[in-house]
Design a protein around this motif. Structure first.
Motif, mmCIF file in Angstrom:
data_model
loop_
_atom_site.group_PDB
_atom_site.id
_atom_site.type_symbol
_atom_site.label_atom_id
_atom_site.label_comp_id
_atom_site.label_asym_id
_atom_site.label_seq_id
_atom_site.Cartn_x
_atom_site.Cartn_y
_atom_site.Cartn_z
ATOM 1 N N LYS A 203 0.862 -1.184 0.000
ATOM 2 C CA LYS A 203 0.000 0.000 0.000
ATOM 3 C C LYS A 203 0.901 1.239 0.000
ATOM 4 C CE LYS A 203 -0.864 -0.914 4.942
ATOM 5 N NZ LYS A 203 -0.373 -2.290 4.982
ATOM 6 N N ASP A 204 1.525 1.451 -1.150
ATOM 7 C CA ASP A 204 2.469 2.556 -1.272
ATOM 8 C C ASP A 204 2.429 3.095 -2.695
ATOM 9 O OD1 ASP A 204 3.719 0.541 -2.682
ATOM 10 O OD2 ASP A 204 5.226 0.151 -1.147
ATOM 11 N N GLU A 205 3.409 3.896 -3.020
ATOM 12 C CA GLU A 205 3.465 4.534 -4.327
ATOM 13 C C GLU A 205 3.626 3.520 -5.450
ATOM 14 O OE1 GLU A 205 3.212 7.437 -7.075
ATOM 15 O OE2 GLU A 205 2.865 7.614 -4.906
ATOM 16 N N LYS A 206 4.227 2.358 -5.172
ATOM 17 C CA LYS A 206 4.388 1.334 -6.203
ATOM 18 C C LYS A 206 3.039 0.845 -6.711
ATOM 19 C CE LYS A 206 8.597 -0.231 -3.852
ATOM 20 N NZ LYS A 206 9.248 -1.351 -3.139
ATOM 21 N N VAL A 207 2.088 0.703 -5.797
ATOM 22 C CA VAL A 207 0.755 0.256 -6.187
ATOM 23 C C VAL A 207 0.034 1.361 -6.946
ATOM 24 C CG1 VAL A 207 -1.485 -0.506 -5.317
ATOM 25 C CG2 VAL A 207 0.616 -1.389 -4.293
ATOM 26 N N LEU A 208 0.130 2.586 -6.456
ATOM 27 C CA LEU A 208 -0.516 3.705 -7.158
ATOM 28 C C LEU A 208 0.035 3.847 -8.573
ATOM 29 C CD1 LEU A 208 -0.672 6.435 -4.353
ATOM 30 C CD2 LEU A 208 -2.532 5.024 -5.237
ATOM 31 N N GLU A 209 1.326 3.646 -8.725
ATOM 32 C CA GLU A 209 1.942 3.726 -10.047
ATOM 33 C C GLU A 209 1.340 2.702 -10.996
ATOM 34 O OE1 GLU A 209 6.524 3.748 -11.721
ATOM 35 O OE2 GLU A 209 5.966 2.275 -10.165
ATOM 36 N N LEU A 210 1.149 1.480 -10.516
ATOM 37 C CA LEU A 210 0.592 0.424 -11.351
ATOM 38 C C LEU A 210 -0.883 0.670 -11.650
ATOM 39 C CD1 LEU A 210 0.902 -2.255 -12.793
ATOM 40 C CD2 LEU A 210 0.498 -3.428 -10.611
ATOM 41 N N LEU A 211 -1.653 1.112 -10.665
ATOM 42 C CA LEU A 211 -3.072 1.379 -10.886
ATOM 43 C C LEU A 211 -3.272 2.524 -11.873
ATOM 44 C CD1 LEU A 211 -4.473 0.985 -7.245
ATOM 45 C CD2 LEU A 211 -4.443 -0.714 -9.088
ATOM 46 N N ARG A 212 -2.432 3.554 -11.792
ATOM 47 C CA ARG A 212 -2.520 4.653 -12.767
ATOM 48 C C ARG A 212 -2.177 4.161 -14.171
ATOM 49 N NH1 ARG A 212 -0.140 7.982 -8.552
ATOM 50 N NH2 ARG A 212 1.924 7.464 -9.411
ATOM 51 N N TRP A 213 -1.188 3.286 -14.257
ATOM 52 C CA TRP A 213 -0.817 2.732 -15.562
ATOM 53 C C TRP A 213 -1.980 1.957 -16.164
ATOM 54 C CZ3 TRP A 213 -0.658 -2.220 -17.448
ATOM 55 C CH2 TRP A 213 0.028 -2.420 -18.653
ATOM 56 N N ALA A 214 -2.668 1.147 -15.369
ATOM 57 C CA ALA A 214 -3.812 0.385 -15.866
ATOM 58 C C ALA A 214 -4.936 1.312 -16.313
ATOM 59 C CB ALA A 214 -4.308 -0.583 -14.786
ATOM 60 N N ASP A 215 -5.138 2.403 -15.571
ATOM 61 C CA ASP A 215 -6.195 3.351 -15.924
ATOM 62 C C ASP A 215 -5.891 4.039 -17.249
ATOM 63 O OD1 ASP A 215 -8.594 4.730 -15.516
ATOM 64 O OD2 ASP A 215 -7.544 6.425 -14.625
ATOM 65 N N THR A 216 -4.648 4.406 -17.477
ATOM 66 C CA THR A 216 -4.278 5.074 -18.730
ATOM 67 C C THR A 216 -4.342 4.118 -19.919
ATOM 68 O OG1 THR A 216 -1.930 4.586 -18.313
ATOM 69 C CG2 THR A 216 -2.792 6.722 -17.558
ATOM 70 N N ARG A 217 -4.324 2.810 -19.687
ATOM 71 C CA ARG A 217 -4.420 1.827 -20.771
ATOM 72 C C ARG A 217 -5.862 1.418 -21.041
ATOM 73 N NH1 ARG A 217 0.030 3.447 -20.368
ATOM 74 N NH2 ARG A 217 1.952 2.457 -21.104
ATOM 75 N N GLY A 218 -6.815 2.129 -20.481
ATOM 76 C CA GLY A 218 -8.222 1.847 -20.744
ATOM 77 C C GLY A 218 -8.807 0.738 -19.905
ATOM 78 N N MET A 219 -8.105 0.292 -18.870
ATOM 79 C CA MET A 219 -8.629 -0.745 -17.985
ATOM 80 C C MET A 219 -9.182 -0.124 -16.706
ATOM 81 S SD MET A 219 -5.730 -3.736 -18.451
ATOM 82 C CE MET A 219 -4.349 -2.591 -18.333
ATOM 83 N N THR A 220 -10.000 -0.873 -16.010
ATOM 84 C CA THR A 220 -10.594 -0.410 -14.768
ATOM 85 C C THR A 220 -9.839 -1.024 -13.600
ATOM 86 O OG1 THR A 220 -12.760 -0.305 -15.845
ATOM 87 C CG2 THR A 220 -12.720 -0.224 -13.445
ATOM 88 N N PRO A 221 -9.030 -0.235 -12.885
ATOM 89 C CA PRO A 221 -8.200 -0.814 -11.817
ATOM 90 C C PRO A 221 -8.982 -1.089 -10.551
ATOM 91 C CG PRO A 221 -7.811 1.533 -11.963
ATOM 92 C CD PRO A 221 -8.761 1.195 -13.079
ATOM 93 N N CYS A 222 -8.521 -2.071 -9.817
ATOM 94 C CA CYS A 222 -9.098 -2.448 -8.527
ATOM 95 C C CYS A 222 -7.987 -3.059 -7.692
ATOM 96 C CB CYS A 222 -10.252 -3.424 -8.723
ATOM 97 S SG CYS A 222 -10.895 -4.153 -7.195
ATOM 98 N N HIS A 223 -7.997 -2.783 -6.393
ATOM 99 C CA HIS A 223 -6.951 -3.292 -5.513
ATOM 100 C C HIS A 223 -7.559 -4.145 -4.419
ATOM 101 C CE1 HIS A 223 -3.492 -2.508 -2.453
ATOM 102 N NE2 HIS A 223 -3.329 -3.642 -3.108
ATOM 103 N N VAL A 224 -7.113 -5.398 -4.349
ATOM 104 C CA VAL A 224 -7.480 -6.291 -3.252
ATOM 105 C C VAL A 224 -6.282 -6.316 -2.309
ATOM 106 C CG1 VAL A 224 -8.155 -8.610 -2.575
ATOM 107 C CG2 VAL A 224 -8.980 -7.652 -4.741
ATOM 108 N N LEU A 225 -6.419 -5.630 -1.186
ATOM 109 C CA LEU A 225 -5.328 -5.483 -0.228
ATOM 110 C C LEU A 225 -5.306 -6.664 0.733
ATOM 111 C CD1 LEU A 225 -3.036 -3.815 1.057
ATOM 112 C CD2 LEU A 225 -4.791 -2.610 2.386
#
Length: 431
Positions: A312-334
């Motif tokens: 739960k840090d910037e590494k996860v936010l970086e990946l979720l933003r990348w998925a969003d910019t690729r047209g996917m809907t991000p979701c995080h199961v912590l």
């Protein structure tokens, strides 16, 4: 006289050495005591029956058998028992393994040892008997998975429906009548021809594909139990997708990045489950994004991108933003067995950004977590509910001021048009 005794003793020892346990052979049979013995899940025990055949005509007082069971991650268990062979040199040994966790298991060479009847010399021998099996991850039943609420302020094109996807008006066939089907759903012609009640089966609307991404980096897990919880969460979601005929794929970010494309095929789903048996948290990368970028071209457009990770840090936010910019809907199961305050703050932060987040502390809580309803609705409406039907774990309640009937299933809210309609995940806001 003495020479004769020494000669006979040497002859006896020679015969015992060449025809005893050194030439032992055996066969192993495995069973779990369940209906589907070929499917073993974490927590099951395996019953082992070993049949040992020792050639020769000299009797043996006893035989000590030592078995070694190895797991794919290097763990091992040793089993040591003794048996008394019959006059033909045949003996059987039965034992039970402890509850086993997810993984691939194989028995190594079986070692046999015995002494002659005078206890002068110990003889040893080994043989290889087939003994290999796989234990699937531990799973729980998920009634439904509410990825997105249609009228919530979180982003997302639609909701993963309750129990099954929404039906269209296109008839796809005929099935047996199920108690609760509407009269308009009954297929009268088929009912008259067969003499038993038949209902219409409708096609289901398509749902965007879903990709489960498992964080298998070594730096992400301090305890092995946390990684096992992440794998069990993914396996439970795969079973849910199989029941609901949803196209689900799997990506693991371990030492070898693996991607299995979304599919509704049962064979492809079995490949994913068997891949989860072998996966380990041995990835050497420090960030999640580089591993996903290597396989990014294979990810389908518009898919749900579900990250299963304890980070739960910037590494996860970086990946979720990348998925969003690729047209996917991000979701995080912590994955957080401690249920810390930081996890609640993290989920609140993601929801503020428009990203769905689920926090899983224990596998038994997964069904409730995956089907949770926003707390805002609970605070506004629970005081106005009127209970009208109670049946098992299903409770139907009426909301007088919004003319809606709501069903509560195991503490999870789902809306339906009337008591005899199909269950559908809908909006819980007042009208």
């Amino acid at each position: 006289m003495l020479l004769s005794m020494v000669t006979l003793l040497c002859l006896y020892l020679a015969i015992a050495g060449f025809s005893g346990v050194r030439r032992a052979r055996g066969a192993r049979a495995l069973s779990s005591g369940q209906d589907h013995e070929e499917l073993l899940h974490a927590g099951d025990q395996v019953q082992v029956q070993l049949r040992v055949n020792i050639p020769g005509f000299l009797p043996l007082p006893y035989v000590v058998v030592r078995e070694m069971l190895h797991r794919h991650n290097g763990e091992s268990w040793s089993f040591r028992e003794s048996l008394i062979p019959n006059m033909r040199g045949v003996g059987e040994l039965s034992f039970q393994t402890p509850p086993l966790e997810r993984g691939k298991y194989v028995f190594s060479e079986t070692e046999c040892s015995s002494e002659d009847i005078f206890g002068l010399i110990e003889h040893r021998g080994t043989f290889k008997a087939k003994g290999e099996f796989r234990v699937l991850p531990r799973t729980v039943f998920i009634p439904y998975w509410q990825l997105y609420d249609r009228k919530s302020r979180l982003s997302g094109p639609q909701t993963a429906q309750t129990r099954s996807r929404r039906e269209t008006t296109q008839i796809n066939g005929v099935r047996d009548y199920v108690y609760g089907d509407r009269l308009s759903r009954i297929h009268w012609n088929a009912t008259a021809k067969t003499g038993s009640w038949k209902s219409k089966e409708f096609e289901h609307e398509s749902v965007p594909k879903t990709v489960l991404v498992i964080d298998a980096l070594a730096a992400s897990y301090e305890q092995s139990e946390t990684f096992e919880l992440a794998v069990s969460t993914a396996a439970s979601l795969l079973e849910y997708g199989s029941r609901e005929r949803m196209g689900m794929g799997l990506m693991t970010l371990s030492d070898k990045h693996t991607f299995l494309a979304p599919s509704e095929s049962l064979i492809d789903r079995q490949k994913m489950m068997h891949h989860l048996v072998d996966v380990q948290s041995n990835g050497q990368d420090r960030r999640l994004l580089p591993g996903v970028e290597k396989l990014g071209r294979q990810l389908p457009q518009g898919a749900y991108f579900v990250l299963i990770s304890p980070q739960k840090d910037e590494k996860v936010l970086e990946l979720l933003r990348w998925a969003d910019t690729r047209g996917m809907t991000p979701c995080h199961v912590l994955i957080d067995p401690q249920s810390s305050r930081q996890s609640a703050e993290w989920s609140a932060m993601l929801r503020g950004r428009g990203t769905r987040s689920f926090t899983v502390a224990h596998l038994q809580e997964l069904p409730t977590v995956m089907g949770e309803v926003p707390h805002e609705y609970n605070r506004q409406t629970t005081s106005t509910w009127q209970e009208i039907v109670v049946s098992g774990c299903i409770t139907a309640v009426d909301l007088p001021d919004c003319n809606a009937v709501v069903v509560v299933h195991r503490g999870i809210l789902v809306q339906r048009d009337d008591l005899f309609g199909t269950v559908d995940a809908g909006s819980y806001e007042r009208t």
